[in-house]
Structures are given as C-alpha cells and as structure tokens.
Write an enzyme that holds these catalytic residues in place. Structure first.
Site, PDB file in Angstrom:
ATOM      1  N   PHE A 136       0.848  -1.198   0.000  1.00  0.00           N
ATOM      2  CA  PHE A 136       0.000   0.000   0.000  1.00  0.00           C
ATOM      3  C   PHE A 136       0.878   1.241   0.000  1.00  0.00           C
ATOM      4  O   PHE A 136       1.698   1.446   0.883  1.00  0.00           O
ATOM      5  CB  PHE A 136      -0.883  -0.018   1.256  1.00  0.00           C
ATOM      6  CG  PHE A 136      -1.970   1.024   1.255  1.00  0.00           C
ATOM      7  CD1 PHE A 136      -3.255   0.702   0.869  1.00  0.00           C
ATOM      8  CD2 PHE A 136      -1.702   2.332   1.635  1.00  0.00           C
ATOM      9  CE1 PHE A 136      -4.267   1.658   0.867  1.00  0.00           C
ATOM     10  CE2 PHE A 136      -2.700   3.298   1.629  1.00  0.00           C
ATOM     11  CZ  PHE A 136      -3.988   2.955   1.255  1.00  0.00           C
ATOM     12  N   THR A 140      -4.016   5.481  -4.050  1.00  0.00           N
ATOM     13  CA  THR A 140      -4.733   6.227  -5.095  1.00  0.00           C
ATOM     14  C   THR A 140      -5.015   5.398  -6.349  1.00  0.00           C
ATOM     15  O   THR A 140      -5.423   5.952  -7.374  1.00  0.00           O
ATOM     16  CB  THR A 140      -3.953   7.497  -5.506  1.00  0.00           C
ATOM     17  OG1 THR A 140      -2.742   7.093  -6.165  1.00  0.00           O
ATOM     18  CG2 THR A 140      -3.609   8.367  -4.308  1.00  0.00           C
ATOM     19  N   GLU A 268       2.482  -4.105  -9.913  1.00  0.00           N
ATOM     20  CA  GLU A 268       1.347  -3.805  -9.034  1.00  0.00           C
ATOM     21  C   GLU A 268       1.322  -4.682  -7.777  1.00  0.00           C
ATOM     22  O   GLU A 268       0.268  -5.179  -7.365  1.00  0.00           O
ATOM     23  CB  GLU A 268       0.039  -3.924  -9.815  1.00  0.00           C
ATOM     24  CG  GLU A 268       0.007  -2.955 -10.998  1.00  0.00           C
ATOM     25  CD  GLU A 268      -1.304  -2.969 -11.768  1.00  0.00           C
ATOM     26  OE1 GLU A 268      -2.319  -3.401 -11.225  1.00  0.00           O
ATOM     27  OE2 GLU A 268      -1.294  -2.537 -12.939  1.00  0.00           O
ATOM     28  N   GLY A 269       2.468  -4.891  -7.202  1.00  0.00           N
ATOM     29  CA  GLY A 269       2.528  -5.618  -5.936  1.00  0.00           C
ATOM     30  C   GLY A 269       2.319  -7.115  -6.050  1.00  0.00           C
ATOM     31  O   GLY A 269       2.283  -7.808  -5.036  1.00  0.00           O
ATOM     32  N   VAL A 273       7.677  -6.467  -3.399  1.00  0.00           N
ATOM     33  CA  VAL A 273       7.482  -5.140  -2.815  1.00  0.00           C
ATOM     34  C   VAL A 273       8.715  -4.302  -3.134  1.00  0.00           C
ATOM     35  O   VAL A 273       9.838  -4.673  -2.764  1.00  0.00           O
ATOM     36  CB  VAL A 273       7.301  -5.233  -1.279  1.00  0.00           C
ATOM     37  CG1 VAL A 273       7.080  -3.848  -0.688  1.00  0.00           C
ATOM     38  CG2 VAL A 273       6.171  -6.177  -0.930  1.00  0.00           C
ATOM     39  N   ILE A 274       8.523  -3.217  -3.824  1.00  0.00           N
ATOM     40  CA  ILE A 274       9.646  -2.331  -4.160  1.00  0.00           C
ATOM     41  C   ILE A 274      10.062  -1.604  -2.881  1.00  0.00           C
ATOM     42  O   ILE A 274       9.236  -0.935  -2.248  1.00  0.00           O
ATOM     43  CB  ILE A 274       9.228  -1.327  -5.252  1.00  0.00           C
ATOM     44  CG1 ILE A 274       8.851  -2.081  -6.532  1.00  0.00           C
ATOM     45  CG2 ILE A 274      10.347  -0.322  -5.519  1.00  0.00           C
ATOM     46  CD1 ILE A 274       8.050  -1.266  -7.520  1.00  0.00           C
ATOM     47  N   TYR A 453      -7.448  10.624 -22.667  1.00  0.00           N
ATOM     48  CA  TYR A 453      -7.973  10.564 -21.304  1.00  0.00           C
ATOM     49  C   TYR A 453      -9.406  11.078 -21.333  1.00  0.00           C
ATOM     50  O   TYR A 453      -9.643  12.235 -21.697  1.00  0.00           O
ATOM     51  CB  TYR A 453      -7.079  11.430 -20.418  1.00  0.00           C
ATOM     52  CG  TYR A 453      -7.368  11.388 -18.946  1.00  0.00           C
ATOM     53  CD1 TYR A 453      -6.673  10.521 -18.115  1.00  0.00           C
ATOM     54  CD2 TYR A 453      -8.311  12.224 -18.374  1.00  0.00           C
ATOM     55  CE1 TYR A 453      -6.922  10.489 -16.746  1.00  0.00           C
ATOM     56  CE2 TYR A 453      -8.562  12.194 -17.007  1.00  0.00           C
ATOM     57  CZ  TYR A 453      -7.850  11.327 -16.201  1.00  0.00           C
ATOM     58  OH  TYR A 453      -8.084  11.303 -14.849  1.00  0.00           O
TER      59      TYR A 453
HETATM   60  C1  LIG Z   1      -7.587  11.647  -8.606  1.00  0.00           C
HETATM   61  C2  LIG Z   1      -6.553  10.757  -9.219  1.00  0.00           C
HETATM   62  C3  LIG Z   1      -5.723  11.242 -10.205  1.00  0.00           C
HETATM   63  C4  LIG Z   1      -4.765  10.403 -10.780  1.00  0.00           C
HETATM   64  N1  LIG Z   1      -3.938  10.918 -11.731  1.00  0.00           N
HETATM   65  C5  LIG Z   1      -2.979  10.140 -12.258  1.00  0.00           C
HETATM   66  C6  LIG Z   1      -2.079  10.664 -13.227  1.00  0.00           C
HETATM   67  O1  LIG Z   1      -2.141  11.833 -13.586  1.00  0.00           O
HETATM   68  N2  LIG Z   1      -1.127   9.843 -13.719  1.00  0.00           N
HETATM   69  C7  LIG Z   1      -1.023   8.552 -13.296  1.00  0.00           C
HETATM   70  O2  LIG Z   1      -0.126   7.856 -13.746  1.00  0.00           O
HETATM   71  N3  LIG Z   1      -1.877   8.025 -12.412  1.00  0.00           N
HETATM   72  C8  LIG Z   1      -2.842   8.772 -11.868  1.00  0.00           C
HETATM   73  N4  LIG Z   1      -3.691   8.253 -10.947  1.00  0.00           N
HETATM   74  C9  LIG Z   1      -3.564   6.847 -10.556  1.00  0.00           C
HETATM   75  C10 LIG Z   1      -2.638   6.605  -9.360  1.00  0.00           C
HETATM   76  O3  LIG Z   1      -2.377   7.798  -8.672  1.00  0.00           O
HETATM   77  C11 LIG Z   1      -1.338   6.005  -9.826  1.00  0.00           C
HETATM   78  O4  LIG Z   1      -1.601   4.687 -10.262  1.00  0.00           O
HETATM   79  C12 LIG Z   1      -0.227   5.951  -8.793  1.00  0.00           C
HETATM   80  O5  LIG Z   1       0.898   5.401  -9.423  1.00  0.00           O
HETATM   81  C13 LIG Z   1      -0.553   5.118  -7.577  1.00  0.00           C
HETATM   82  O6  LIG Z   1       0.390   5.426  -6.558  1.00  0.00           O
HETATM   83  P1  LIG Z   1       0.062   5.100  -5.035  1.00  0.00           P
HETATM   84  O7  LIG Z   1       1.269   5.393  -4.256  1.00  0.00           O
HETATM   85  O8  LIG Z   1      -1.175   5.739  -4.615  1.00  0.00           O
HETATM   86  O9  LIG Z   1      -0.116   3.522  -5.101  1.00  0.00           O
HETATM   87  P2  LIG Z   1      -1.263   2.615  -4.512  1.00  0.00           P
HETATM   88  O10 LIG Z   1      -2.585   3.046  -5.044  1.00  0.00           O
HETATM   89  O11 LIG Z   1      -1.123   2.519  -3.047  1.00  0.00           O
HETATM   90  O12 LIG Z   1      -0.867   1.259  -5.194  1.00  0.00           O
HETATM   91  C14 LIG Z   1      -0.977   1.061  -6.592  1.00  0.00           C
HETATM   92  C15 LIG Z   1      -0.564  -0.373  -6.924  1.00  0.00           C
HETATM   93  O13 LIG Z   1       0.832  -0.532  -6.696  1.00  0.00           O
HETATM   94  C16 LIG Z   1       1.087  -1.467  -5.650  1.00  0.00           C
HETATM   95  N5  LIG Z   1       2.174  -0.891  -4.855  1.00  0.00           N
HETATM   96  C17 LIG Z   1       2.188   0.288  -4.185  1.00  0.00           C
HETATM   97  N6  LIG Z   1       3.402   0.493  -3.635  1.00  0.00           N
HETATM   98  C18 LIG Z   1       4.166  -0.579  -3.961  1.00  0.00           C
HETATM   99  C19 LIG Z   1       5.501  -0.968  -3.689  1.00  0.00           C
HETATM  100  N7  LIG Z   1       6.326  -0.217  -2.965  1.00  0.00           N
HETATM  101  N8  LIG Z   1       5.944  -2.149  -4.182  1.00  0.00           N
HETATM  102  C20 LIG Z   1       5.142  -2.943  -4.915  1.00  0.00           C
HETATM  103  N9  LIG Z   1       3.869  -2.626  -5.198  1.00  0.00           N
HETATM  104  C21 LIG Z   1       3.384  -1.459  -4.731  1.00  0.00           C
HETATM  105  C22 LIG Z   1      -0.225  -1.628  -4.908  1.00  0.00           C
HETATM  106  O14 LIG Z   1      -0.348  -2.899  -4.311  1.00  0.00           O
HETATM  107  C23 LIG Z   1      -1.240  -1.400  -6.010  1.00  0.00           C
HETATM  108  O15 LIG Z   1      -1.460  -2.563  -6.754  1.00  0.00           O
HETATM  109  C24 LIG Z   1      -4.663   9.055 -10.359  1.00  0.00           C
HETATM  110  C25 LIG Z   1      -5.500   8.591  -9.348  1.00  0.00           C
HETATM  111  C26 LIG Z   1      -6.444   9.427  -8.786  1.00  0.00           C
HETATM  112  C27 LIG Z   1      -7.324   8.905  -7.696  1.00  0.00           C
END
Ligand SMILES: Cc1cc2nc3c(=O)[nH]c(=O)nc-3n(C[C@H](O)[C@H](O)[C@H](O)COP(=O)(O)OP(=O)(O)OC[C@H]3O[C@@H](n4cnc5c(N)ncnc54)[C@H](O)[C@@H]3O)c2cc1C
Length: 532
Positions: A136, A140, A268-269, A273-274, A453
């Site tokens: 986690f 987002t 995506e996990g 885990v990165i 988009y």
């Molecule tokens: C309002 C909104 C706007 C957005 N705009 C964009 C945008 O402009 N561009 C874009 O690319 N995306 C966008 N997103 C999507 C999202 O923000 C991206 O996918 C982002 O990369 C997720 O990062 P996070 O840290 O929130 O990861 P999380 O949502 O916590 O996790 C995403 C996935 O990665 C895995 N994960 C998380 N951390 C690790 C780790 N350290 N090692 C292994 N796996 C892991 C999780 O298990 C999950 O499957 C948007 C989302 C929202 C809600």
C-alpha cells in the site's frame, strides 16, 4: 508509543484529498447538471466513518504476534479507522462503495515495515501462514489495485510503506537519486529541491501518491513530454519477494539480456514489494512558461501536437482538450471556459528549463503552432491550468454527493488510429449511459502516438455501480477493438485483467503466471490483481 503518521492518514477517508479543501458545488453548476444531465440529489447520503461495515478481523493471534515481532507492536494496527483508510483505492466505484458503508474489502491489519529486511521477514511469515499481502503506497489506485481476493487466505494484511520515506543518496555527477518507495511525491520533491533537483513527475494524484506506487503502476505525470514517464526514470530498483531480494539495474543502459526491471515495473505488488528506487533526476527548472492555444477542431489540434512530438521542439507539458472539455473547463470552469469562449479546442503548452532555453523553445514551438492553425491565448489559460491542475479530484466528491457519477478512463494509441478510437469510445459511452457528458483530452504525446484521457459525467441511476460497470465494459471493448491499450498509465489492477489478457495473449498470460509462481509460490502477494 506514538503511532507514525502514514501517507494515508490525512486523506479524506471516503473521498479525495485534504478535507479542508473540500468544495461545495456552486448553485449554477447544480442547476446545469439538473437541466443538462437530469442529475437529482441521491436518495441516501454518505455514511459516517463509524457506520462502515467491516469484516470481522480474521488474522489468527499467533500471526499478529509474529508480525508485531518484526516491526514492533506500534506498527501493526487493527483499529477500524486504520483498516478503513486502506480499503481499496480511489476510483469512483471504490468511493461509491465506501460512501455506502461497504468495507468488505478492508484488510484485517495494517503493517508498517521500517526496512527492506523487515519487508522480507513479513513476506516470509505471510507466505508461511497463507496471509494475503497488499503493498500500500498512497492508496490512489483507480483500477482495483488494492482490492485483493480474500477467499482461500487466512487473512489480508495491508503493507503500508509510509515509513520507508528517506532520500538515501544522491549522485549529482550521474544525476541519480536513491529514494524509498513510501515517499509521497510532494515529500520526495521537497527533499530533492533542497539539492536543487526534481523528478519532474506531476500526475494529478501528486499530493498523495508515492514513488513505489508510481513504479508499481507505471505512472505518467502531466509533464511527461519533457521529463518522461515514471518508468523511464527508474535506473535501478530493489524488490523484496517471498523468495528473497531482486536487485536490478546496475548501469545506465545494458545489453545483459532482457531487462528484468521491466518485470517489476508495472507489477502492481503481485511479484514483490519495491523497497528502493534509483531514479534519474533533473535540475529544478529556473523558468516555467505555460500558455494556452486555441485550435478550431480537435482533429486540427491533434495534428499540431503530432507535428511537435515528431519534429520538435517538444514542450515539457503538452495537452489538448476536445471541444466539450474545452467548453466545460472542468479544472477551472471560469478561467479556461472564458479563455475558450470562442469555441474550438484548448491546448496547454508548457516549457521548463533554463530561462533562455525555455524561452527559445517556446518561440520555436509558437511559430510551429501558429503555422499549424493555432491561435495563441497567452499565459492566462496556462497559469489557470497550472493552478488548478490538482483540483479536479476534489470536484468529483462534490459531484458524487450531488447525485452525478464522474469517472475517468484512459488509453494510448498510434496517431493513425487516434481518430477512430476517439469516436469509438465516445460512442460506446453514449450507448451505455444515454446522454452523458463525455470529455476528452490528449494527455501524453510521443513521436508514434498519444494517450487519450476521457472524463464522463452522468446522472446516477438507482444502482450507480452497475451503471458504471456497464459503461466501463463498453468503453473497454471499444478501446480493444480500436487497437488501443487497456491502460496508458493507470495499470491493470482487478478491473483490467480481462482486457490485459486479450492484449498479451495466452502465452503472455502463461509467462506472467510463471513469473508469479517462481517469485511468490504461495500466491500471497496481492492475489487477484494484475494476473489474469
Ligand atoms: C484523482 C486521481 C488522479 C490520478 N492521476 C494520475 C495521473 O495523472 N497519472 C497517473 O499515472 N496516475 C494517476 N492516478 C492513478 C494513481 O495515482 C497512480 O496509479 C499511482 O501510481 C498510484 O500510486 P500510489 O502510491 O497511490 O499507489 P497505490 O494506489 O497505493 O498502489 C498502486 C498499486 O501498486 C502497488 N504498490 C504500491 N506500492 C508498492 C511498492 N512499494 N511495491 C510494490 N507494489 C506497490 C499496490 O499494491 C497497487 O497494486 C490518479 C489517481 C487518482 C485517484
């Protein structure tokens, strides 16, 4: 012991962002929604946090004790609020479920490791007890990337990486920084800015998403034309898997076989885990110039973007809204709508870098854009876009509360296929939803193609989840049929697995499953996510 502040803590639990910034919809917009889309206030309002229904905690006490033994008791949380705050991601269906009080996907416990070694040990314990582990980051995800399958597991643990939040080292000669994955983007930028550096990664989720999430989901920021996608920035990484450590990327480029970093990027996990990222960094730009351009039609605007992407000069930010999005000006209704009052389509072009270089690139691009039929609107729309670039998600909360469904979807396609795909997705959404508002922009450009988009607004039906599921299915089918990819930057998660399978074919799916079995033989890492 003081509970550490985690990345998820300040986020509005059932919506987006800083609760202090929640904004109510202005009355005229409510009127417009009612008149144009038939939006009516929903019959039920969102539940309170203490009304969310959670599954009874399933983790055996012995497992909890073992987890506490690794990270310390204060870093294992089982309270309702901690669980609710790590329930699913931030797609509109995720928010609709939470607002309705459905916490059925909540983890049983939230575990906050403080080092790579602790992550390895936690994975060993979870694999031994068949406990599902969801890495986690910022929470987002908008594709169901944080919604694991529960069946067949002794419980679910959210592995919150917020404590892995250090800037470990900077090599200014090579322009490479080593950062930990739990850093939220603003924290990372702040740490780097103190050294005069930036990643240049500014997705709309910037305020909350983490570096680990960017890598795990192959994110792309709004300045990707200039700085590249996040996966382009990763020169090396460390991942903890139930089988041990993967240490990848030891040189700027390599011909030593297939690039295994690519197996972890976008995983995506599900594979590991990165725990550390070595990222290419850039100097903080001395100058930022953003401005607006108007093109008579989306087709003419798209042709102009293609010419810039192929022949240069390439701006740092380059995006084109279609006629509808230009008219609505979702991010800043007043300013962008005003600037585009004469109709047509709005282009935002931004140039970052050394002052003279940015100005010179701007002038050359301006000449090209003028020659391609564009009219310069000056810095007004550019500045408005810059100031409003993170506001749209706040607007979504207000729209949901007002009875509208608003959701986005994205894809990428070669330039030659772009017009067909654009028409097909809009047609599919109209077919599924009746008369929705469908807006679109070109958000990322390449020499060979672009990302489209889409933002959809429609009146909520009695069952908004089923309503959106049908629309999303129709849009996915249209994307696949028109030759687009199922995701340019949101990833696969739970939501896109079927279409991903179609994209990579049966043998591709077998390869993925083989990697999964080798790295995660017990199948505990994010079960149900990514792998078809
Ligand atoms: C309002 C909104 C706007 C957005 N705009 C964009 C945008 O402009 N561009 C874009 O690319 N995306 C966008 N997103 C999507 C999202 O923000 C991206 O996918 C982002 O990369 C997720 O990062 P996070 O840290 O929130 O990861 P999380 O949502 O916590 O996790 C995403 C996935 O990665 C895995 N994960 C998380 N951390 C690790 C780790 N350290 N090692 C292994 N796996 C892991 C999780 O298990 C999950 O499957 C948007 C989302 C929202 C809600």
């Amino acid at each position: 012991m003081e509970i550490p502040k985690t990345a998820a803590e300040p986020m509005l639990w059932s919506g987006w962002g800083d609760p202090a910034r929640a904004a109510d919809l202005p009355e005229p917009i409510r009127g417009l929604l009612a008149d144009l889309l038939g939006v009516r206030p929903p019959e039920t309002t969102a539940v309170r946090l203490d009304e969310v229904r959670l599954p009874a905690p399933a983790l055996p006490g012995q497992v909890l004790d073992e987890l506490r033994g690794v990270v310390g008791p204060g870093h294992v949380r089982c309270d309702d609020e901690a669980r609710i705050r790590r329930t699913r991601g931030r797609s509109t269906p995720d928010l609709l479920r939470l607002r309705a009080g459905d916490g059925s996907d909540a983890p049983d416990a939230v575990v906050l490791p403080g080092s790579h070694a602790e992550v390895l040990e936690l994975l060993r314990i979870c694999a031994a007890h068949r406990v599902a582990v969801v890495p986690f980051g910022g929470g987002t995800s908008v594709v169901g990337g944080l919604t694991p399958v529960r069946e067949g597991f002794a419980g679910v643990v959210a592995l919150d990486l917020a404590r892995l939040n250090r800037l470990v080292a900077v090599d200014t000669e090579s322009m490479v920084a080593e950062l930990e994955p739990g850093l939220r983007a603003p924290q990372a930028e702040e740490l780097l800015a103190a050294r005069g550096l930036t990643l240049g990664h500014f997705p709309q989720s910037f305020e909350y998403a983490t570096l680990g999430g960017f890598a795990a989901a192959r994110s792309s920021g709004q300045a990707s034309a200039g700085y590249g996608r996040f996966d382009d920035m990763v020169v090396g990484l460390t991942a903890a898997t139930p089988r041990g450590t993967l240490e990848l990327g030891r040189a700027p480029k390599s011909a030593a076989g297939p690039d295994l970093r690519q197996v972890v990027l976008g995983s995506e996990g599900a594979f590991g885990v990165i725990t550390s990222l070595r990222l290419r960094v850039r100097p903080v730009p001395a100058a930022r110039i953003y401005e607006g351009w108007r093109f008579p039609t989306f087709a003419e605007g798209a042709a102009a973007l293609r010419r810039l992407a192929q022949d240069g000069p390439v701006p740092t930010v380059l995006r084109l809204s279609d006629e509808t999005e230009t008219m609505v000006g979702l991010a800043k209704p007043g300013e962008i709508g005003g600037a585009a009052a004469e109709g047509g389509c709005l282009v935002i072009a931004g140039y970052e870098g050394e002052a003279a270089e940015a100005a010179e690139r701007r002038d050359r691009a301006a000449e090209a854009l003028t020659g391609l039929g564009g009219t310069c609107l000056g810095p007004g729309p550019g500045d408005a876009w810059e100031h409003g670039r993170y506001s749209a998600p706040y607007l979504r909360d207000s729209l949901l509360a007002a009875g509208a469904t608003v959701e986005t979807l994205e894809t990428a396609v070669f330039w030659s296929g772009l017009p067909r795909l654009y028409d097909a997705v809009r047609l599919a959404l109209h077919g599924a939803l009746g008369s929705p508002l469908v807006m679109c922009h070109i958000s990322h450009v390449y020499a060979t193609g672009a990302s489209l988009y889409f933002t959809v607004v429609t009146a909520q039906s009695g069952d908004p989840l089923a309503q959106w599921a049908a629309a999303k299915r129709a849009a996915n089918e249209a994307i696949v049929a028109a030759g687009g990819t199922i995701s340019h930057h949101h990833g696969v998660g739970r939501d896109h697995r079927e279409a991903y399978a179609a994209e990579i074919g049966e043998l591709g799916v077998e390869v993925l499953r083989g990697i999964k079995e080798r790295l995660d033989p017990a199948g505990v890492l994010n079960p149900g996510v990514l792998i078809p």
